[in-house]
Design a protein around this motif. Structure first.
Motif, short mmCIF file in Angstrom:
data_model
loop_
_atom_site.label_atom_id
_atom_site.label_comp_id
_atom_site.label_asym_id
_atom_site.label_seq_id
_atom_site.Cartn_x
_atom_site.Cartn_y
_atom_site.Cartn_z
N ARG A 84 0.83 -1.20 0.00
CA ARG A 84 0.00 0.00 0.00
C ARG A 84 0.87 1.26 0.00
N ALA A 85 1.94 1.23 0.79
CA ALA A 85 2.84 2.39 0.85
C ALA A 85 3.54 2.61 -0.49
N LEU A 86 3.95 1.51 -1.12
CA LEU A 86 4.63 1.63 -2.41
C LEU A 86 3.71 2.25 -3.46
N GLY A 87 2.41 1.96 -3.36
CA GLY A 87 1.46 2.46 -4.34
C GLY A 87 0.85 3.80 -4.00
N ALA A 88 1.36 4.50 -3.01
CA ALA A 88 0.84 5.83 -2.71
C ALA A 88 1.05 6.74 -3.92
N PRO A 89 0.08 7.58 -4.25
CA PRO A 89 0.21 8.42 -5.44
C PRO A 89 1.50 9.23 -5.48
N GLU A 90 1.93 9.76 -4.33
CA GLU A 90 3.16 10.55 -4.33
C GLU A 90 4.39 9.69 -4.62
N SER A 91 4.36 8.42 -4.23
CA SER A 91 5.45 7.51 -4.56
C SER A 91 5.51 7.25 -6.05
N LEU A 92 4.35 7.10 -6.66
CA LEU A 92 4.29 6.81 -8.10
C LEU A 92 4.70 8.02 -8.94
N THR A 93 4.21 9.19 -8.58
CA THR A 93 4.57 10.36 -9.38
C THR A 93 6.05 10.68 -9.28
N LYS A 94 6.62 10.46 -8.11
CA LYS A 94 8.07 10.66 -7.97
C LYS A 94 8.84 9.70 -8.86
N ALA A 95 8.42 8.44 -8.86
CA ALA A 95 9.10 7.43 -9.68
C ALA A 95 8.94 7.72 -11.17
N ALA A 96 7.80 8.30 -11.56
CA ALA A 96 7.54 8.56 -12.97
C ALA A 96 8.52 9.54 -13.58
N ASP A 97 9.19 10.32 -12.74
CA ASP A 97 10.22 11.23 -13.25
C ASP A 97 11.47 10.47 -13.70
N GLY A 98 11.52 9.15 -13.44
CA GLY A 98 12.69 8.36 -13.80
C GLY A 98 12.67 7.75 -15.18
N PHE A 99 11.59 7.98 -15.95
CA PHE A 99 11.58 7.44 -17.31
C PHE A 99 12.66 8.12 -18.15
N ALA A 100 13.33 7.32 -18.99
CA ALA A 100 14.40 7.86 -19.82
C ALA A 100 13.87 8.89 -20.81
N GLU A 101 12.67 8.64 -21.34
CA GLU A 101 12.00 9.58 -22.24
C GLU A 101 10.54 9.67 -21.83
N PRO A 102 9.89 10.78 -22.10
CA PRO A 102 8.47 10.90 -21.74
C PRO A 102 7.63 9.84 -22.46
N PRO A 103 6.82 9.06 -21.72
CA PRO A 103 5.98 8.05 -22.38
C PRO A 103 4.73 8.68 -22.98
N ASP A 104 4.11 7.95 -23.91
CA ASP A 104 2.83 8.38 -24.47
C ASP A 104 1.66 7.88 -23.64
N VAL A 105 1.91 6.85 -22.85
CA VAL A 105 0.91 6.29 -21.94
C VAL A 105 1.68 5.60 -20.82
N VAL A 106 1.12 5.61 -19.62
CA VAL A 106 1.84 5.03 -18.48
C VAL A 106 0.90 4.11 -17.71
N SER A 107 1.47 3.06 -17.11
CA SER A 107 0.67 2.18 -16.26
C SER A 107 1.49 1.76 -15.04
N TRP A 108 0.81 1.67 -13.92
CA TRP A 108 1.40 1.15 -12.68
C TRP A 108 1.27 -0.37 -12.76
N ALA A 109 2.35 -1.03 -13.15
CA ALA A 109 2.33 -2.45 -13.50
C ALA A 109 2.53 -3.32 -12.27
N CYS A 110 1.60 -3.20 -11.35
CA CYS A 110 1.60 -4.01 -10.14
C CYS A 110 0.15 -4.27 -9.75
N SER A 111 -0.20 -5.53 -9.59
CA SER A 111 -1.58 -5.86 -9.22
C SER A 111 -1.87 -5.47 -7.78
N SER A 112 -1.15 -6.08 -6.85
CA SER A 112 -1.48 -5.89 -5.44
C SER A 112 -1.30 -4.45 -4.98
#
Length: 259
Positions: A59-87
């Motif tokens: 639950r902590a890993l999937g906090a919105p602020e955790s995800l948006t921070k991680a999204a800055d790590g893409f090498a190039e801006p994506p055209d679409v993004v998904s949080w690829a974790c079920s649980s």
């Protein structure tokens, strides 16, 4: 032009190659990039936690602020993004999963989803509302996923729980073990079997699983990629990759009579 798919993934060097395999098999292939949210350093080794502790960690890993921070790590801006974790998405409930996707979309300015929301999109696409769960999780976590589905009007008629441990352990499962889990989960009243774990390597077995069970088998990899492509407006139809990527020919949803 092929869209660039950005996947936020929970465990580095685990099941990313299954996503890459599926994206390569599509025609044309899909460009793919990964970024990684950081586990709370106070958690320690997730494998050492009990079921309640693991649920809190995801639950902590999937906090919105955790995800948006991680999204800055893409090498190039994506055209679409998904949080690829079920649980890490379904443990937040339906509203929480939508909040994750909305936060990512607002942060990156592109369509966003998650594996859990992709499951709902796949079931809607196929017209299925009665499913069986081939779960690798502890039974308590399996129940949480069933509750998430129920929020969206999907009934779980049968489930099995392998209680299989870490992502890295699951990434070593071979096709036989995945097939045995899906077979054990199947039920006559289920119109599809769900295999909700992005660490499993399911792409090579998609067609074989469906042929064996005689119904759609929706794996975490397949639903995540399919929904991301739909959000990007990029249709991909390809034989040998299961129902979600099969051409329907007449425009109807596959298995639309299954309600």
């Amino acid at each position: 032009m092929s869209p660039r798919l950005g996947l936020l993934y929970p465990t580095r060097d685990c099941g990313e190659d299954d996503f890459a395999d599926l994206c390569r098999r599509l025609d044309p292939a899909i460009d793919l990039d990964f970024a990684y949210p950081e586990w709370d350093p106070g958690i320690g080794d997730v494998e050492d936690l009990d079921a309640a502790g693991q649920a809190a960690a995801v639950r902590a890993l999937g906090a919105p602020e955790s995800l948006t921070k991680a999204a800055d790590g893409f090498a190039e801006p994506p055209d679409v993004v998904s949080w690829a974790c079920s649980s890490c998405s379904f443990t937040h409930g339906l509203d929480g999963a939508r909040e994750q996707a909305d936060a990512l979309s607002a942060h990156l300015g592109v369509p966003a989803s998650s594996t859990s929301l992709a499951y709902l999109a796949a079931l809607d696409r196929l017209g299925v509302d009665r499913v069986a769960l081939a779960s690798v999780y502890h039974p308590d976590l399996t129940d949480v996923f069933a509750a998430f589905l129920a929020e969206a009007g999907v009934t779980t008629v049968h489930s099995v729980s392998a209680d299989a441990g870490s992502d890295r352990a699951l990434a070593t499962w071979d096709a036989d073990r995945i097939r045995d889990l899906a077979t054990a989960a199947d039920h006559g009243d289920a119109r599809a079997v769900l295999v909700p774990e992005t660490a499993l390597h399911t792409t090579p077995s998609l067609a074989e699983l469906e042929e064996r069970l005689g119904k759609p088998v929706l794996t975490a990899t397949a639903v995540t990629v399919r929904h991301a492509l739909d959000l990007a407006g990029a249709t991909r139809e390809r034989g040998g990759l299961g129902t979600l990527f099969a051409a329907t020919g007449d425009g109807r949803r596959p298995n639309s009579s299954a309600r």
